[in-house]
Design a protein around this motif. Structure first.
Motif, short mmCIF file in Angstrom:
data_model
loop_
_atom_site.label_atom_id
_atom_site.label_comp_id
_atom_site.label_asym_id
_atom_site.label_seq_id
_atom_site.Cartn_x
_atom_site.Cartn_y
_atom_site.Cartn_z
N LEU A 254 8.56 15.30 4.61
CA LEU A 254 8.81 13.92 3.96
C LEU A 254 8.75 12.85 4.96
O LEU A 254 8.33 11.77 4.51
N LYS A 255 9.34 13.09 6.15
CA LYS A 255 9.56 11.92 7.04
C LYS A 255 8.00 11.57 7.57
O LYS A 255 7.62 10.20 7.50
N ALA A 256 7.08 12.80 7.51
CA ALA A 256 5.90 12.47 8.23
C ALA A 256 4.94 12.06 7.14
O ALA A 256 4.05 11.03 7.14
N ILE A 257 4.96 12.46 5.78
CA ILE A 257 4.20 11.90 4.66
C ILE A 257 5.24 11.91 3.54
O ILE A 257 5.29 12.81 2.63
N PRO A 258 5.76 10.62 3.27
CA PRO A 258 6.67 10.49 2.28
C PRO A 258 6.19 10.69 0.78
O PRO A 258 7.08 10.78 0.02
N GLU A 259 4.76 10.55 0.63
CA GLU A 259 4.35 10.90 -0.73
C GLU A 259 3.94 12.25 -1.11
O GLU A 259 3.14 12.57 -1.91
N ALA A 260 4.39 13.07 0.22
CA ALA A 260 3.90 14.58 0.08
C ALA A 260 4.44 15.15 -1.52
O ALA A 260 5.37 14.82 -1.86
N GLU B 248 10.73 2.97 3.13
CA GLU B 248 9.43 3.20 3.53
C GLU B 248 8.29 2.90 2.29
O GLU B 248 7.27 2.28 2.55
N LEU B 249 8.63 3.64 1.09
CA LEU B 249 7.60 3.88 0.23
C LEU B 249 7.46 2.67 -0.38
O LEU B 249 6.03 2.10 -0.53
N GLU B 250 8.67 1.79 -0.67
CA GLU B 250 8.42 0.44 -1.30
C GLU B 250 7.49 -0.55 -0.10
O GLU B 250 6.89 -1.40 -0.67
N GLN B 251 7.69 -0.38 1.06
CA GLN B 251 7.22 -1.30 2.05
C GLN B 251 5.59 -0.90 2.02
O GLN B 251 4.90 -1.75 2.01
N ARG B 252 5.22 0.41 2.08
CA ARG B 252 3.94 0.93 1.91
C ARG B 252 3.24 0.52 0.65
O ARG B 252 2.07 0.01 0.61
N LEU B 253 4.09 0.37 -0.50
CA LEU B 253 3.65 0.01 -1.80
C LEU B 253 3.31 -1.46 -1.85
O LEU B 253 1.94 -1.68 -2.31
N ALA B 254 3.91 -2.31 -1.12
CA ALA B 254 3.55 -3.71 -0.97
C ALA B 254 2.64 -4.09 -0.07
O ALA B 254 1.61 -4.81 -0.47
N ALA B 255 2.22 -3.33 0.82
CA ALA B 255 1.29 -3.34 1.85
C ALA B 255 -0.05 -3.15 1.26
O ALA B 255 -1.13 -3.82 1.13
N VAL C 280 3.73 7.50 -7.52
CA VAL C 280 4.25 8.83 -8.00
C VAL C 280 5.46 9.27 -7.27
O VAL C 280 6.42 9.56 -8.08
N ALA C 281 5.41 8.94 -5.90
CA ALA C 281 6.85 9.35 -5.28
C ALA C 281 7.79 8.62 -5.60
O ALA C 281 9.10 9.02 -5.93
N LEU C 282 7.83 7.29 -5.71
CA LEU C 282 8.77 6.39 -6.20
C LEU C 282 9.28 6.85 -7.66
O LEU C 282 10.60 6.60 -7.91
N ASP C 283 8.44 7.15 -8.62
CA ASP C 283 8.91 7.37 -9.82
C ASP C 283 9.72 8.77 -9.66
O ASP C 283 10.73 9.09 -10.40
N LYS C 284 9.06 9.79 -8.91
CA LYS C 284 10.16 10.93 -8.72
C LYS C 284 11.44 10.86 -7.95
O LYS C 284 12.41 11.56 -8.33
N LEU C 285 11.32 10.02 -7.03
CA LEU C 285 12.82 9.39 -6.45
C LEU C 285 13.77 8.83 -7.61
O LEU C 285 14.74 9.25 -7.70
N ALA C 286 13.06 8.08 -8.62
CA ALA C 286 13.79 7.56 -9.98
C ALA C 286 14.47 8.69 -10.62
O ALA C 286 15.24 8.60 -11.40
N ASP C 287 13.55 9.79 -10.93
CA ASP C 287 13.93 10.65 -11.84
C ASP C 287 14.42 11.72 -11.51
O ASP C 287 14.77 12.98 -11.86
N GLY C 288 14.65 11.99 -10.04
CA GLY C 288 15.38 12.86 -9.29
C GLY C 288 14.78 14.11 -9.04
O GLY C 288 15.35 15.22 -8.65
#
Length: 105
Positions: free
Chosen positions: A90-96, A9-16, A65-73
């Motif tokens: 997180l489901k409501a606001i994935p970048e929280a 979802e984050l990747e799709q939102r980033l692209a959009a 930032v959220a995607l970076d946090k996913l990458a670094d755990g």
């Protein structure tokens, strides 16, 4: 908690958002009309488009930032208190970046 769906979802939102920002940049770089009355309206529109562009850039940053946090755990941990943010939030606001308690404080 598995974060694959949220990552997608984050990747799709980033692209959009990137597409939206490119469209905004194209709108801003258009030439203005020769008519002074139309120029005034176009300048007002430019201010609105600029504000939308700024909001889009902030959203892009938050998503990255959220995607970076996913990458670094570290995704899903509150930056204020270190607790789990919570699946529902997180489901409501994935970048929280904060749990509900810290966000309300």
């Amino acid at each position: 908690m598995a974060y694959e769906a949220l990552k997608t979802e984050l990747e799709q939102r980033l692209a959009a958002m990137q597409k939206r920002l490119a469209s905004i940049k194209a709108d801003v770089t258009q030439e203005h009309s020769g008519d002074s009355a139309e120029q005034a309206q176009e300048r007002e529109n430019d201010e609105v488009v600029d504000a939308i562009g700024n909001e889009t850039r902030l959203s892009l940053h938050d998503i990255q930032v959220a995607l970076d946090k996913l990458a670094d755990g570290t995704y899903g941990l509150c930056e204020s208190c270190g607790s789990d943010i919570g699946e529902g939030r997180l489901k409501a606001i994935p970048e929280a970046t904060r749990c509900v308690s810290c966000a309300d404080a």
